[in-house]
Design a protein around this motif. Structure first.
Motif, PDB file in Angstrom:
ATOM      1  N   ALA A 264      -6.443   8.080  -0.179  1.00 24.09           N
ATOM      2  CA  ALA A 264      -6.121   7.117   0.876  1.00 24.09           C
ATOM      3  C   ALA A 264      -4.896   7.600   1.637  1.00 24.09           C
ATOM      4  O   ALA A 264      -3.968   8.168   1.044  1.00 24.09           O
ATOM      5  N   GLN A 265      -4.888   7.345   2.946  1.00 20.49           N
ATOM      6  CA  GLN A 265      -3.874   7.971   3.792  1.00 20.49           C
ATOM      7  C   GLN A 265      -3.113   6.962   4.642  1.00 20.49           C
ATOM      8  O   GLN A 265      -3.660   5.956   5.086  1.00 20.49           O
TER       9      GLN A 265
ATOM     10  N   ASN B 283      -8.947  -3.946  -1.337  1.00 20.10           N
ATOM     11  CA  ASN B 283      -8.510  -3.125  -2.461  1.00 20.10           C
ATOM     12  C   ASN B 283      -9.669  -2.539  -3.270  1.00 20.10           C
ATOM     13  O   ASN B 283      -9.660  -1.352  -3.610  1.00 20.10           O
TER      14      ASN B 283
ATOM     15  N   ALA C  87       2.184   8.605   3.529  1.00 22.40           N
ATOM     16  CA  ALA C  87       1.764   8.468   2.135  1.00 22.40           C
ATOM     17  C   ALA C  87       0.305   8.894   1.952  1.00 22.40           C
ATOM     18  O   ALA C  87      -0.547   8.653   2.820  1.00 22.40           O
TER      19      ALA C  87
ATOM     20  N   SER D 174      -2.508   8.755  -1.378  1.00 22.82           N
ATOM     21  CA  SER D 174      -2.718   8.327  -2.757  1.00 22.82           C
ATOM     22  C   SER D 174      -3.493   9.389  -3.539  1.00 22.82           C
ATOM     23  O   SER D 174      -4.119  10.275  -2.944  1.00 22.82           O
ATOM     24  N   PRO D 175      -3.472   9.320  -4.880  1.00 22.48           N
ATOM     25  CA  PRO D 175      -4.266  10.257  -5.688  1.00 22.48           C
ATOM     26  C   PRO D 175      -5.757  10.218  -5.353  1.00 22.48           C
ATOM     27  O   PRO D 175      -6.463  11.213  -5.504  1.00 22.48           O
TER      28      PRO D 175
ATOM     29  N   GLN E  73      -3.005   2.989   4.045  1.00 21.47           N
ATOM     30  CA  GLN E  73      -3.792   3.618   2.977  1.00 21.47           C
ATOM     31  C   GLN E  73      -5.304   3.481   3.196  1.00 21.47           C
ATOM     32  O   GLN E  73      -6.047   2.951   2.348  1.00 21.47           O
TER      33      GLN E  73
ATOM     34  N   GLU F  26      -5.776  -4.208 -11.569  1.00 22.59           N
ATOM     35  CA  GLU F  26      -5.136  -3.666 -10.374  1.00 22.59           C
ATOM     36  C   GLU F  26      -5.386  -4.556  -9.163  1.00 22.59           C
ATOM     37  O   GLU F  26      -4.465  -4.861  -8.394  1.00 22.59           O
TER      38      GLU F  26
ATOM     39  N   GLU G  73       0.809  -1.213   0.000  1.00 23.86           N
ATOM     40  CA  GLU G  73       0.000   0.000   0.000  1.00 23.86           C
ATOM     41  C   GLU G  73       0.852   1.278   0.000  1.00 23.86           C
ATOM     42  O   GLU G  73       0.562   2.224  -0.725  1.00 23.86           O
ATOM     43  N   SER G  74       1.863   1.317   0.856  1.00 27.00           N
ATOM     44  CA  SER G  74       2.568   2.587   1.066  1.00 27.00           C
ATOM     45  C   SER G  74       4.085   2.477   1.034  1.00 27.00           C
ATOM     46  O   SER G  74       4.768   3.501   1.184  1.00 27.00           O
TER      47      SER G  74
ATOM     48  N   TYR H 261      -2.788  -6.785  -7.114  1.00 33.91           N
ATOM     49  CA  TYR H 261      -2.664  -6.497  -5.687  1.00 33.91           C
ATOM     50  C   TYR H 261      -2.703  -7.784  -4.871  1.00 33.91           C
ATOM     51  O   TYR H 261      -1.850  -8.017  -4.005  1.00 33.91           O
TER      52      TYR H 261
END
Length: 342
Positions: free
Chosen positions: A258-259, A309, A252, A254-255, A263, A326, A245-246, A330
């Motif tokens: 997600a944090q 995901n 991190a 994501s666009p 994430q 994706e 994820e990070s 994943y």
């Protein structure tokens, strides 16, 4: 007469008593001279009486072979059946999910499994896609979900029940009737197993199980090990998710928004009680709880990762890992990292 014979006979009596209760609230007179007792109360008393002499009214129903955990608590299919029996005699209530006021068919299923720590969807159509497929009633075990598609107006199952063994089920049938034990009326359109199969110590280890400890020097190894012990997950799963994820980056973003280390989307984090996704301890704990719940819901590590995901709805829609490149990549990557760590 063996214990299994006794329990089978008690199940028959309970079913008959519930049927009496469904036809006008008939009561049965107790021999203690204290007056009348409802059918459901008497059935419950039978359960308690047998338990008091060392038996279990569910012992003959546990097809998974699980009997007792520490402290004598029942596990597996017997625990589902025992919990479901608490609802016998309750009225059918459309949209209901209350053990005191009443339930509908999917409310019964959701409430029973929620008490045992399994987060199932609310609608019968979604419940009938949860867990793993059971090929036939010959392979069905107590605690399995059995469902029917009775209407061409609906997509998927519109009635669901809990199988209790011996060709019988517990259901919340329809308005005007009460939760009851009946014979399975016809071959179900869906048979699903939410519980882990026999010999599996926990649902989180249905597939892809890995060692509990991560390699020395792994970032945040203590957090992964602590959360793994708390939620009964492989620590290597949590470590692999964080790496995928990070890249183990707790800052991190994501666009998509997600944090943090795991994430988490802001809405997901809030639902998990995570107030700060950039705090590694909170992030790992929230993600571990989410993965535990997803594994219990879908019955395998691969499907839990796919839901992590792409979302649970995508897994339900495709009845498996969604055909998203994706998501498939994943799942492969995380599973490969776990395997490499074993």
């Amino acid at each position: 007469m063996s214990v299994s014979d006794v329990t089978a006979r008690i199940a028959q009596i309970q079913a008959q008593l519930v049927q009496l209760g469904d036809t006008g609230g008939a009561t049965t007179t107790a021999s203690t001279g204290t007056g009348t007792t409802s059918a459901s109360e008497f059935a419950s008393a039978l359960d308690s009486s047998l338990a008091a002499v060392g038996g279990s009214t569910d012992s003959s129903f546990d097809g998974a072979g699980a009997t007792a955990a520490a402290g004598g608590a029942s596990t597996g299919g017997s625990a589902v059946v025992a919990e479901a029996r608490k609802y016998l005699g309750l009225p059918y209530v459309w949209g209901g999910e209350s053990i005191t006021k009443g339930v509908d068919c999917s409310g019964l299923v959701q409430s029973v499994y929620k008490t045992l720590g399994y987060d199932l969807p609310r609608l019968s159509a979604d419940q009938a896609r949860s867990g793993r497929k059971v090929e036939s009633m010959a392979q069905a075990q107590p605690g399995d979900l059995i469902a029917w598609n009775n209407s061409s107006r609906n997509s998927g199952a519109d009635h669901i029940a809990i199988y209790i063994g011996d060709g019988k089920m517990i259901e919340a049938p329809r308005t005007g009737l009460k939760v009851r034990i009946v014979d399975v009326p016809s071959t179900p359109d869906y048979i699903r197993r939410v519980l882990p199969d026999s010999g599996v110590a926990s649902a989180s280890r249905v597939s892809g199980a890995a060692p509990a400890r991560v390699a020395a020097g792994t970032p945040y190894a203590n957090l992964f090990s602590s959360a793994a012990a708390k939620y009964d997950l492989p620590a290597t799963l949590l470590s692999a998710v964080a790496k995928q994820e990070s890249g183990y980056n707790p800052r991190a973003v994501s666009p998509a928004g997600a944090q943090g280390l795991m994430q988490l989307m802001p809405g997901t984090a809030k639902g998990l009680g995570v107030t700060n996704s950039f705090d590694p301890a909170q992030a790992v704990d929230g993600a571990a709880r989410m993965l535990r719940d997803l594994t219990r819901r879908f019955g395998s590590t691969e499907l839990a990762l796919a839901a992590y995901n792409a979302g649970p709805g995508a897994v339900l829609k495709y009845n498996g890992v969604p055909p998203y490149p994706e998501t498939q990549r994943y799942v492969r990557n995380v599973m490969s990292m776990m395997k490499a760590a074993s």
